[in-house]
Design a protein around this motif. Structure first.
Motif, PDB file in Angstrom:
ATOM      1  N   SER A   1       2.272  13.211  17.080  1.00 28.17           N
ATOM      2  CA  SER A   1       1.949  12.115  17.990  1.00 28.17           C
ATOM      3  C   SER A   1       0.489  11.712  17.881  1.00 28.17           C
ATOM      4  N   GLU A   2      -0.410  12.712  17.768  1.00 28.99           N
ATOM      5  CA  GLU A   2      -1.839  12.422  17.671  1.00 28.99           C
ATOM      6  C   GLU A   2      -2.176  11.746  16.344  1.00 28.99           C
ATOM      7  N   LEU A   3      -1.537  12.185  15.244  1.00 27.41           N
ATOM      8  CA  LEU A   3      -1.780  11.564  13.940  1.00 27.41           C
ATOM      9  C   LEU A   3      -1.304  10.113  13.911  1.00 27.41           C
ATOM     10  N   ILE A   4      -0.156   9.874  14.507  1.00 28.70           N
ATOM     11  CA  ILE A   4       0.359   8.501  14.576  1.00 28.70           C
ATOM     12  C   ILE A   4      -0.574   7.624  15.397  1.00 28.70           C
ATOM     13  N   ASN A   5      -1.018   8.155  16.539  1.00 25.41           N
ATOM     14  CA  ASN A   5      -1.927   7.385  17.384  1.00 25.41           C
ATOM     15  C   ASN A   5      -3.250   7.104  16.668  1.00 25.41           C
ATOM     16  N   THR A   6      -3.742   8.087  15.876  1.00 27.46           N
ATOM     17  CA  THR A   6      -4.979   7.882  15.110  1.00 27.46           C
ATOM     18  C   THR A   6      -4.795   6.782  14.068  1.00 27.46           C
ATOM     19  N   THR A   7      -3.634   6.766  13.413  1.00 29.73           N
ATOM     20  CA  THR A   7      -3.346   5.715  12.423  1.00 29.73           C
ATOM     21  C   THR A   7      -3.349   4.341  13.081  1.00 29.73           C
ATOM     22  N   TYR A   8      -2.682   4.233  14.208  1.00 27.78           N
ATOM     23  CA  TYR A   8      -2.637   2.936  14.900  1.00 27.78           C
ATOM     24  C   TYR A   8      -4.028   2.519  15.370  1.00 27.78           C
ATOM     25  N   THR A   9      -4.822   3.493  15.821  1.00 32.07           N
ATOM     26  CA  THR A   9      -6.186   3.174  16.260  1.00 32.07           C
ATOM     27  C   THR A   9      -7.022   2.635  15.106  1.00 32.07           C
ATOM     28  N   ASN A  10      -6.889   3.255  13.928  1.00 32.70           N
ATOM     29  CA  ASN A  10      -7.625   2.775  12.756  1.00 32.70           C
ATOM     30  C   ASN A  10      -7.178   1.380  12.343  1.00 32.70           C
ATOM     31  N   VAL A  11      -5.893   1.098  12.481  1.00 32.26           N
ATOM     32  CA  VAL A  11      -5.396  -0.250  12.159  1.00 32.26           C
ATOM     33  C   VAL A  11      -6.004  -1.290  13.098  1.00 32.26           C
ATOM     34  N   LEU A  12      -6.104  -0.953  14.389  1.00 33.28           N
ATOM     35  CA  LEU A  12      -6.720  -1.883  15.339  1.00 33.28           C
ATOM     36  C   LEU A  12      -8.197  -2.110  15.015  1.00 33.28           C
ATOM     37  N   LEU A  13      -8.875  -1.019  14.587  1.00 33.64           N
ATOM     38  CA  LEU A  13     -10.289  -1.152  14.215  1.00 33.64           C
ATOM     39  C   LEU A  13     -10.451  -2.073  13.005  1.00 33.64           C
TER      40      LEU A  13
ATOM     41  N   ARG B   1     -17.927   9.165  17.960  1.00 35.90           N
ATOM     42  CA  ARG B   1     -17.868   9.790  19.281  1.00 35.90           C
ATOM     43  C   ARG B   1     -16.474   9.648  19.891  1.00 35.90           C
ATOM     44  N   PHE B   2     -15.891   8.472  19.717  1.00 36.20           N
ATOM     45  CA  PHE B   2     -14.532   8.260  20.211  1.00 36.20           C
ATOM     46  C   PHE B   2     -13.553   9.198  19.500  1.00 36.20           C
ATOM     47  N   ALA B   3     -13.693   9.336  18.148  1.00 40.11           N
ATOM     48  CA  ALA B   3     -12.806  10.219  17.388  1.00 40.11           C
ATOM     49  C   ALA B   3     -13.001  11.680  17.792  1.00 40.11           C
ATOM     50  N   ARG B   4     -14.275  12.074  18.024  1.00 36.82           N
ATOM     51  CA  ARG B   4     -14.542  13.461  18.451  1.00 36.82           C
ATOM     52  C   ARG B   4     -13.889  13.746  19.805  1.00 36.82           C
ATOM     53  N   PHE B   5     -13.959  12.751  20.699  1.00 38.45           N
ATOM     54  CA  PHE B   5     -13.345  12.920  22.019  1.00 38.45           C
ATOM     55  C   PHE B   5     -11.825  13.093  21.890  1.00 38.45           C
TER      56      PHE B   5
ATOM     57  N   VAL C   1     -25.849   1.937   5.430  1.00 41.71           N
ATOM     58  CA  VAL C   1     -25.610   0.660   6.097  1.00 41.71           C
ATOM     59  C   VAL C   1     -26.797   0.372   7.007  1.00 41.71           C
ATOM     60  N   ASN C   2     -26.844  -0.858   7.527  1.00 44.99           N
ATOM     61  CA  ASN C   2     -27.964  -1.205   8.396  1.00 44.99           C
ATOM     62  C   ASN C   2     -27.835  -0.500   9.755  1.00 44.99           C
ATOM     63  N   GLU C   3     -28.878  -0.638  10.571  1.00 44.87           N
ATOM     64  CA  GLU C   3     -28.948   0.110  11.822  1.00 44.87           C
ATOM     65  C   GLU C   3     -27.820  -0.273  12.784  1.00 44.87           C
ATOM     66  N   HIS C   4     -27.540  -1.577  12.857  1.00 45.89           N
ATOM     67  CA  HIS C   4     -26.484  -2.031  13.772  1.00 45.89           C
ATOM     68  C   HIS C   4     -25.132  -1.413  13.405  1.00 45.89           C
ATOM     69  N   HIS C   5     -24.784  -1.491  12.100  1.00 46.94           N
ATOM     70  CA  HIS C   5     -23.498  -0.954  11.669  1.00 46.94           C
ATOM     71  C   HIS C   5     -23.465   0.569  11.797  1.00 46.94           C
ATOM     72  N   GLN C   6     -24.593   1.220  11.575  1.00 44.18           N
ATOM     73  CA  GLN C   6     -24.626   2.675  11.737  1.00 44.18           C
ATOM     74  C   GLN C   6     -24.389   3.050  13.198  1.00 44.18           C
ATOM     75  N   ASN C   7     -24.936   2.282  14.117  1.00 39.81           N
ATOM     76  CA  ASN C   7     -24.676   2.538  15.539  1.00 39.81           C
ATOM     77  C   ASN C   7     -23.200   2.351  15.874  1.00 39.81           C
ATOM     78  N   GLU C   8     -22.567   1.350  15.242  1.00 38.11           N
ATOM     79  CA  GLU C   8     -21.138   1.151  15.460  1.00 38.11           C
ATOM     80  C   GLU C   8     -20.340   2.346  14.935  1.00 38.11           C
ATOM     81  N   VAL C   9     -20.746   2.876  13.760  1.00 44.40           N
ATOM     82  CA  VAL C   9     -20.069   4.051  13.210  1.00 44.40           C
ATOM     83  C   VAL C   9     -20.232   5.242  14.144  1.00 44.40           C
ATOM     84  N   VAL C  10     -21.430   5.424  14.671  1.00 41.66           N
ATOM     85  CA  VAL C  10     -21.670   6.531  15.598  1.00 41.66           C
ATOM     86  C   VAL C  10     -20.777   6.400  16.832  1.00 41.66           C
ATOM     87  N   SER C  11     -20.640   5.182  17.345  1.00 48.79           N
ATOM     88  CA  SER C  11     -19.785   4.960  18.508  1.00 48.79           C
ATOM     89  C   SER C  11     -18.334   5.341  18.211  1.00 48.79           C
ATOM     90  N   TYR C  12     -17.855   4.946  17.014  1.00 48.96           N
ATOM     91  CA  TYR C  12     -16.472   5.286  16.663  1.00 48.96           C
ATOM     92  C   TYR C  12     -16.310   6.795  16.458  1.00 48.96           C
TER      93      TYR C  12
END
Length: 292
Positions: free
Chosen positions: A71-83, A19-23, A6-17
């Motif tokens: 609980s964490e899996l459900i929250n991850t699913t909802y987070t992906n839906v919002l994304l 980092r959030f998932a790693r946290f 993907v282009n640089e902008h979208h790759q930066n967005e992926v990196v940001s997400y």
């Protein structure tokens, strides 16, 4: 460094997400570790345990971990839906329809590629952390393009409304021309009753009638030319914005064709031509009769 295609902008967005998932993943793992630590601190205080006691401790630990992971899996699913909702909302503003391929989510080759990208990005981030501890955030995606599109659509709609108003004006003028035609016919009937000494007055009335007809014809042609010029201007304007107005162009182009067709097929237009033809024939006939 691994790339995602993907282009640089979208790759930066992926990196940001990522980092959030790693946290979030780190928090979940800490929670699991704390569950085991709590069991050690609260239950493992004796040197020997019976089988029932061990089973009871493991069942309790299983229940706590199951609840936390679920609980964490459900929250991850909802987070992906919002994304996904954010991405789809931005796409809909540009009249785009995005599609997803769920089968790719289990593609081991692609998953390995993402894992390699995460490892390389994490390693690169650790190297840069001392030199550049604060990474500037990307500017949020604004709606400038959407606002420009809306302004252009509004402008074109206003021009379209002006054309409709011009058409209504022409129809009103055509109706007035019909009324004038009735008056002219009455005047011609009056002229046919004039004989002898009234020939001069009859010639003067004929001249006035010819002037009126010529003035009406000139005014009608001017209005028609103005309408044509406005239509050409609108067509040129539509051509310059067709790449940004995929859906709006079709609607306005259809409306323009309907307006042009409606104008050419109006009974007022055809009646006006018939009026002028009949009027010329009547004037010629009246002149012949007056000559006799």
């Amino acid at each position: 460094q691994a790339e995602l295609g993907v282009n640089e902008h979208h790759q930066n967005e992926v990196v940001s997400y990522m980092r959030f998932a790693r946290f979030k993943r780190g928090i979940c793992l800490k929670t699991v570790d704390s569950c085991f630590q709590d069991l050690k601190d609260s239950r493992l205080v004796e040197e020997t345990f019976t089988v029932d006691e061990v089973i009871d401790m493991l069942d309790g630990l299983q229940s706590v971990i199951h609840s936390e992971v679920e609980s964490e899996l459900i929250n991850t699913t909802y987070t992906n839906v919002l994304l996904l909702r954010q991405l789809f909302s931005q796409a809909e503003k540009w009249y785009l329809k995005l599609q997803t391929d769920v089968s790719d989510l289990e593609n081991r080759e692609l998953l390995d590629q993402v894992a390699e990208f995460e490892r390389s990005e994490y390693t690169s981030s650790n190297k840069k952390s001392t030199a550049d501890p604060i990474k500037p955030k990307l500017a949020p995606l604004n709606e400038g393009g959407s606002e420009l599109l809306n302004k252009t659509v509004t402008y074109l709609q206003e021009e379209n409304e002006k054309l409709r108003a011009r058409l209504r004006t022409i129809e009103t003028q055509a109706t007035a021309a019909l009324d004038e035609k009735s008056k002219l016919e009455k005047s011609l009937r009056d002229l046919q009753m004039i004989q002898g000494d009234q020939k001069n007055n009859a010639n003067q009335d004929i001249t006035e009638l010819e002037n009126k007809v010529a003035a009406l014809k000139s005014q009608f042609e001017k209005t028609l030319n103005d309408t044509t010029a406005n239509q050409k201007f609108l067509e040129e304007d539509l051509m310059t914005t067709k790449h940004d107005l995929l859906k709006v162009q079709d609607q306005l182009s259809t409306a323009e064709k309907e307006l042009e067709k409606k104008f050419q097929q109006t009974s007022a237009y055809r009646n006006m031509k018939e009026i002028l033809t009949k009027k010329n024939e009547q004037i010629k006939d009246l002149r012949r009769r007056l000559s006799k």
